[in-house]
Design a protein around this motif. Structure first.
Motif, mmCIF file in Angstrom:
data_model
loop_
_atom_site.group_PDB
_atom_site.id
_atom_site.type_symbol
_atom_site.label_atom_id
_atom_site.label_comp_id
_atom_site.label_asym_id
_atom_site.label_seq_id
_atom_site.Cartn_x
_atom_site.Cartn_y
_atom_site.Cartn_z
ATOM 1 N N GLU A 73 43.544 3.556 43.484
ATOM 2 C CA GLU A 73 44.513 3.640 42.387
ATOM 3 C C GLU A 73 44.846 5.100 42.143
ATOM 4 O O GLU A 73 43.943 5.946 42.008
ATOM 5 N N LEU A 74 46.128 5.401 42.091
ATOM 6 C CA LEU A 74 46.528 6.790 41.931
ATOM 7 C C LEU A 74 46.661 7.166 40.465
ATOM 8 O O LEU A 74 47.252 6.419 39.671
ATOM 9 N N PRO A 75 46.119 8.337 40.092
ATOM 10 C CA PRO A 75 46.332 8.809 38.719
ATOM 11 C C PRO A 75 47.771 9.285 38.541
ATOM 12 O O PRO A 75 48.427 9.679 39.502
ATOM 13 N N LYS A 76 48.230 9.205 37.317
ATOM 14 C CA LYS A 76 49.574 9.681 37.010
ATOM 15 C C LYS A 76 49.485 10.767 35.958
ATOM 16 O O LYS A 76 48.766 10.631 34.962
ATOM 17 N N ALA A 77 50.203 11.832 36.203
ATOM 18 C CA ALA A 77 50.301 12.876 35.190
ATOM 19 C C ALA A 77 51.227 12.386 34.082
ATOM 20 O O ALA A 77 52.027 11.460 34.287
ATOM 21 N N PRO A 78 51.115 12.951 32.892
ATOM 22 C CA PRO A 78 52.053 12.568 31.829
ATOM 23 C C PRO A 78 53.490 12.721 32.307
ATOM 24 O O PRO A 78 53.815 13.647 33.048
ATOM 25 N N LYS A 79 54.324 11.770 31.895
ATOM 26 C CA LYS A 79 55.715 11.817 32.349
ATOM 27 C C LYS A 79 56.347 13.122 31.898
ATOM 28 O O LYS A 79 56.329 13.467 30.714
ATOM 29 N N TYR A 375 52.499 3.063 47.204
ATOM 30 C CA TYR A 375 51.239 3.573 47.745
ATOM 31 C C TYR A 375 50.302 2.450 48.152
ATOM 32 O O TYR A 375 50.122 1.468 47.428
ATOM 33 N N LYS A 376 49.705 2.574 49.319
ATOM 34 C CA LYS A 376 48.563 1.779 49.756
ATOM 35 C C LYS A 376 47.771 2.614 50.748
ATOM 36 O O LYS A 376 48.359 3.400 51.517
ATOM 37 N N PHE A 458 50.255 12.691 43.600
ATOM 38 C CA PHE A 458 49.915 12.748 42.175
ATOM 39 C C PHE A 458 51.202 12.519 41.389
ATOM 40 O O PHE A 458 51.968 13.440 41.125
ATOM 41 N N VAL A 459 51.452 11.254 41.032
ATOM 42 C CA VAL A 459 52.738 10.854 40.457
ATOM 43 C C VAL A 459 53.027 11.621 39.167
ATOM 44 O O VAL A 459 52.168 11.754 38.293
ATOM 45 N N ASN A 460 54.260 12.129 39.075
ATOM 46 C CA ASN A 460 54.781 12.899 37.940
ATOM 47 C C ASN A 460 54.230 14.318 37.872
ATOM 48 O O ASN A 460 54.642 15.100 36.998
ATOM 49 N N ALA A 461 53.291 14.691 38.743
ATOM 50 C CA ALA A 461 52.738 16.046 38.711
ATOM 51 C C ALA A 461 53.751 17.033 39.286
ATOM 52 O O ALA A 461 54.445 16.746 40.263
ATOM 53 N N SER A 462 53.808 18.197 38.649
ATOM 54 C CA SER A 462 54.674 19.269 39.128
ATOM 55 C C SER A 462 53.864 20.242 39.977
ATOM 56 O O SER A 462 52.628 20.155 40.058
ATOM 57 N N GLN A 469 40.533 14.286 40.066
ATOM 58 C CA GLN A 469 39.275 14.047 40.762
ATOM 59 C C GLN A 469 38.998 15.044 41.877
ATOM 60 O O GLN A 469 37.897 15.069 42.436
ATOM 61 N N PHE A 470 39.991 15.874 42.217
ATOM 62 C CA PHE A 470 39.781 16.883 43.256
ATOM 63 C C PHE A 470 39.861 18.308 42.698
ATOM 64 O O PHE A 470 39.836 19.275 43.470
#
Length: 480
Positions: A73-79, A375-376, A458-462, A469-470
């Motif tokens: 499961e991928l983490p998402k940064a705040p929109k 993503y998979k 990293f969705v929404n990450a700039s 986690q890394f």
């Protein structure tokens, strides 16, 4: 008169027999001369190597690229908030480089015509949409028989080497050049030709081995219960068993579908003088596959605006790329895209980044890759680790971190002209970009330059944000 006539008959028969024997001897000498013409000094020396007792070698297990599991499961940064102009210390993009002109016409099948002087029969087969015709000597079609040992394999090589094989090798090399095949594509072409001549594994493997050596490749065979073909490579292979001989790795490339398992096999010492070249997997997209063109629509949203990108790509590239063994990360980042696909993608993304600062443009490309692809992990989609070339990322319904990173890095270099590096974490892959201005955020140093983290998974990450986690991990920085 009758007695004299009867006495002449044995003499005539003897004379006729001597004449017949003389013609046979002439034919035999001519055949021997022809055989020697093809069997050169290198072949003679090599056959002596083959006739000697073969040595046992240990086949090592296939190496794995990254045994660490990837995030499921991928983490998402705040929109993020709507993109605002960046500080003046980030260099603006004046102009996005223009791509090469698009190739509009569909590639036509390429046919190699055998040399006019050749009297040899020809075999025809399909090679990723191209119709191929290759001349061959009848000796090449004779199957291998007998027990598997050094003597029988040496005899089979001698049979092939004594045939007029040069027309066949030249025609295969000419076809590989016409199709702009790299070494892997060339090996596949040789294998497909051998398949037309032989149905049984041992004959196919031995014929492919012979032809590849004659074309200059460092090919080798080994045997246990069957014959296996092995090749050296400029690039490290993963997921492929191998053995080491004379400080070189010989990989059991899976050209004929039967993998070589770890254990003992027998192979010969020495090397044919003509076969010295290792496989080079560079430039995989140079080859133009023939056939239909597919299209995929990619959707993403940016600052409340919906974008739809329609990407075209030749279908047969997918089966071509799926034949490649597993390689190290830089090979996928260097691969790029076929011209027709690159043109359609860059032309549509150019207005998205045109006139933006380097940071804003990079963030826009990040949003595209982060959100336009589902993503998979490879295990979930393919049942095993399977790095994708950028074209495959555009084709398959899902992709994971290294697939997105390779595509994103190519976009950054193609559209923005910025250098990028690979960030290789345990169980994860991202990229980092060398901006010209002072961009804040997480970064790594490489060869005196500062590269800002840019994670297309990293969705929404700039740019400047590391997946949580890394954050405490120190990645390997890999140029490509």
């Amino acid at each position: 008169m009758k007695i004299r006539t009867l006495m002449l008959i044995p003499a005539l028969l003897l004379s006729s027999g001597l004449q017949a024997e003389s013609e046979y001897e002439q034919w035999r000498r001519q055949k021997l001369t022809d055989f020697q013409a093809y069997l050169d000094e290198n072949d003679k020396a090599f056959i002596q190597f083959l006739q000697q007792k073969w040595q046992p070698v240990d086949v090592a297990p296939a190496r794995q690229r990254d045994p660490q599991p990837k995030p499921v499961e991928l983490p998402k940064a705040p929109k993020p908030a709507p993109v605002q102009p960046t500080p003046v210390d980030v260099s603006p993009i004046v102009k996005v480089p223009e791509p090469a002109p698009a190739v509009q016409q569909r590639p036509q099948p390429v046919v190699v015509i055998s040399p006019p002087a050749s009297h040899l029969p020809q075999v025809s087969f399909d090679f990723y949409g191209h119709s191929i015709r290759i001349p061959y000597a009848k000796e090449l079609r004779k199957s291998f028989s007998g027990a598997l040992n050094s003597k029988s394999i040496a005899a089979y090589w001698q049979q092939l080497a004594g045939s007029p094989h040069k027309d066949t090798v030249s025609a295969l090399q000419a076809q590989a050049k016409a199709l702009q095949l790299n070494d892997w594509g060339t090996a596949k072409l040789f294998d497909q030709f051998a398949r037309q001549l032989h149905r049984d594994n041992n004959s196919r493997q031995l014929t492919s081995w012979f032809l590849l050596v004659k074309a200059g490749y460092d090919a080798r065979v080994a045997y246990n219960q069957r014959i296996h073909l092995l090749l050296t490579s400029e690039q490290e292979m993963f997921g492929v068993t191998f053995f080491t001989l004379s400080n070189k790795r010989y990989y059991a490339v899976n050209l004929n579908e039967q993998p070589l398992k770890p254990g003992k096999v027998f192979t010969y010492e020495g090397q044919h003088e003509e076969g010295r070249r290792a496989l080079d997997f560079s430039n995989p997209t140079r080859f133009t596959a023939s056939g239909n063109t597919s299209e995929r629509q990619l959707k993403f949203q940016l600052d409340g605006k919906d974008y739809r990108i329609n990407v075209q790509y030749p279908e047969r590239y997918i089966s071509y790329f799926s034949s490649f063994p597993q390689l190290s990360l830089p090979n996928y980042f260097r691969a790029g895209l076929p011209a027709v696909t690159a043109d359609s993608l860059l032309q549509q993304l150019r207005p998205v980044v045109e006139g933006q600062s380097e940071l804003d443009a990079a963030n826009r490309l990040l949003r595209f890759v982060q959100t336009a692809f589902a993503y998979k992990t490879d295990d979930d989609q393919f049942g095993q680790e399977n790095y994708l070339f950028p074209l495959e990322t555009l084709h398959y319904p899902y992709s994971d971190c290294e697939d997105r990173a390779a595509l994103f890095a190519w976009l950054v270099e193609s559209l923005l002209g910025l250098d990028a590096v690979i960030l290789d974490y345990p169980g994860h892959v991202a990229t980092a970009i060398a901006f010209h201005g002072n961009v804040k955020g997480d970064a790594v140093m490489h060869q005196g330059a500062r590269f800002v983290v840019a994670d297309p998974t990293f969705v929404n990450a700039s740019a400047g944000m590391t997946m949580p986690q890394f954050a405490a991990s120190q990645p390997k920085v890999i140029p490509f």
